[in-house]
Design an enzyme around this catalytic site. Structure first.
Site, PDB file in Angstrom:
ATOM      1  N   HIS A   1       0.718  -1.160   0.121  1.00  0.00           N
ATOM      2  CA  HIS A   1      -0.204  -0.030   0.190  1.00  0.00           C
ATOM      3  C   HIS A   1       0.868   1.371  -0.065  1.00  0.00           C
ATOM      4  CE1 HIS A   1       0.813  -1.131   4.237  1.00  0.00           C
ATOM      5  NE2 HIS A   1       0.738   0.077   4.622  1.00  0.00           N
TER       6      HIS A   1
ATOM      7  N   HIS B   1       0.858   5.381   1.234  1.00  0.00           N
ATOM      8  CA  HIS B   1       0.192   6.142   2.207  1.00  0.00           C
ATOM      9  C   HIS B   1       0.261   7.486   1.320  1.00  0.00           C
ATOM     10  CE1 HIS B   1       0.672   4.004   6.083  1.00  0.00           C
ATOM     11  NE2 HIS B   1       1.588   3.263   5.380  1.00  0.00           N
TER      12      HIS B   1
HETATM   13  P1  AMP Z   1       1.916   0.125   7.429  1.00  0.00           P
HETATM   14  O1  AMP Z   1       2.925   0.570   8.516  1.00  0.00           O
HETATM   15  O2  AMP Z   1       2.825   1.145   6.189  1.00  0.00           O
HETATM   16  O3  AMP Z   1       1.949  -1.211   6.891  1.00  0.00           O
HETATM   17  O4  AMP Z   1       0.367   0.908   7.503  1.00  0.00           O
HETATM   18  C1  AMP Z   1      -0.549   0.335   7.950  1.00  0.00           C
HETATM   19  C2  AMP Z   1      -1.653   1.245   8.018  1.00  0.00           C
HETATM   20  O5  AMP Z   1      -2.920   0.723   7.895  1.00  0.00           O
HETATM   21  C3  AMP Z   1      -1.460   2.105   9.595  1.00  0.00           C
HETATM   22  O6  AMP Z   1      -1.276   3.571   9.231  1.00  0.00           O
HETATM   23  C4  AMP Z   1      -2.932   1.793  10.072  1.00  0.00           C
HETATM   24  O7  AMP Z   1      -3.423   3.035  10.631  1.00  0.00           O
HETATM   25  C5  AMP Z   1      -3.714   1.376   8.964  1.00  0.00           C
HETATM   26  N1  AMP Z   1      -4.892   0.876   9.135  1.00  0.00           N
HETATM   27  C6  AMP Z   1      -4.845  -0.574   9.685  1.00  0.00           C
HETATM   28  N2  AMP Z   1      -6.289  -1.151   9.710  1.00  0.00           N
HETATM   29  C7  AMP Z   1      -6.837  -0.146   9.134  1.00  0.00           C
HETATM   30  C8  AMP Z   1      -8.244  -0.203   8.703  1.00  0.00           C
HETATM   31  N3  AMP Z   1      -9.072  -1.185   9.211  1.00  0.00           N
HETATM   32  N4  AMP Z   1      -8.834   0.801   8.020  1.00  0.00           N
HETATM   33  C9  AMP Z   1      -7.948   1.713   7.680  1.00  0.00           C
HETATM   34  N5  AMP Z   1      -6.579   1.743   7.775  1.00  0.00           N
HETATM   35  C10 AMP Z   1      -6.069   0.820   8.756  1.00  0.00           C
END
Ligand code: AMP
Ligand code: ZN
Length: 140
Positions: free
Chosen positions: A101, A103
């Site tokens: 993903h 950001h």
């Molecule tokens: P990463 O550290 O790059 O893997 O980021 C994962 C991101 O996913 C974090 O910023 C979380 O806040 C976000 N996240 C986790 N679960 C959800 C969810 N159910 N809906 C939206 N964002 C989420």
């Protein structure tokens, strides 16, 4: 392909709700539930790929296009002054959800977030040798 234990696969399948901002046949963009700044969103492929190296190149192109469109809309909707586009790959880089993903983080002049700390090379020979090593790796 989806992964039963993956929260983003569940969101892509509609099994877990999200605040969607953009969708195409292959991609979904929705608000991050723990925003750095309000409007912080994620762009994910609907299929499960672990990280940048796992992603097919064509899908990478579609993700960048979506990031440009959604990022522009986020900046306009939040009145942001800038936008960080970040991808964490592997645990050591801060990846918590192992479904690739991007950001999209709206940034404001006075939001107080600092640029990450920088280090330096011991000397120019070290930098040159490392650049050459990486260049060779790319060529294979
Ligand atoms: P990463 O550290 O790059 O893997 O980021 C994962 C991101 O996913 C974090 O910023 C979380 O806040 C976000 N996240 C986790 N679960 C959800 C969810 N159910 N809906 C939206 N964002 C989420
Ligand atoms: Zn997944």
């Amino acid at each position: 392909m989806s992964n039963q234990d993956c929260i983003f696969c569940k969101i892509a399948a509609g099994d877990i709700p999200c605040f969607k901002i953009y969708e195409t046949e292959h991609l979904l963009s929705f608000l991050d539930i723990g925003p750095v700044n309000k409007g912080h969103a994620l762009v994910i492929p609907k299929e499960h790929y672990k990280n940048i190296w796992d992603l097919p190149a064509e899908l990478g192109g579609e993700i960048i296009t979506a990031a440009q469109m959604a990022g522009d809309a986020i900046v306009k909707a939040t009145g942001a002054d800038g936008l960080n586009i970040i991808m964490n790959n592997n645990e050591a880089a801060g990846q918590l959800v192992f479904h690739a993903h991007l950001h999209l983080i709206p940034r404001f002049r006075d939001d107080g977030f600092k640029h990450w700390a920088q280090s330096q090379y011991d000397n120019m020979d070290e930098a040159r040798a490392l650049a050459q090593k990486i260049e060779k790796m790319i060529k294979g």
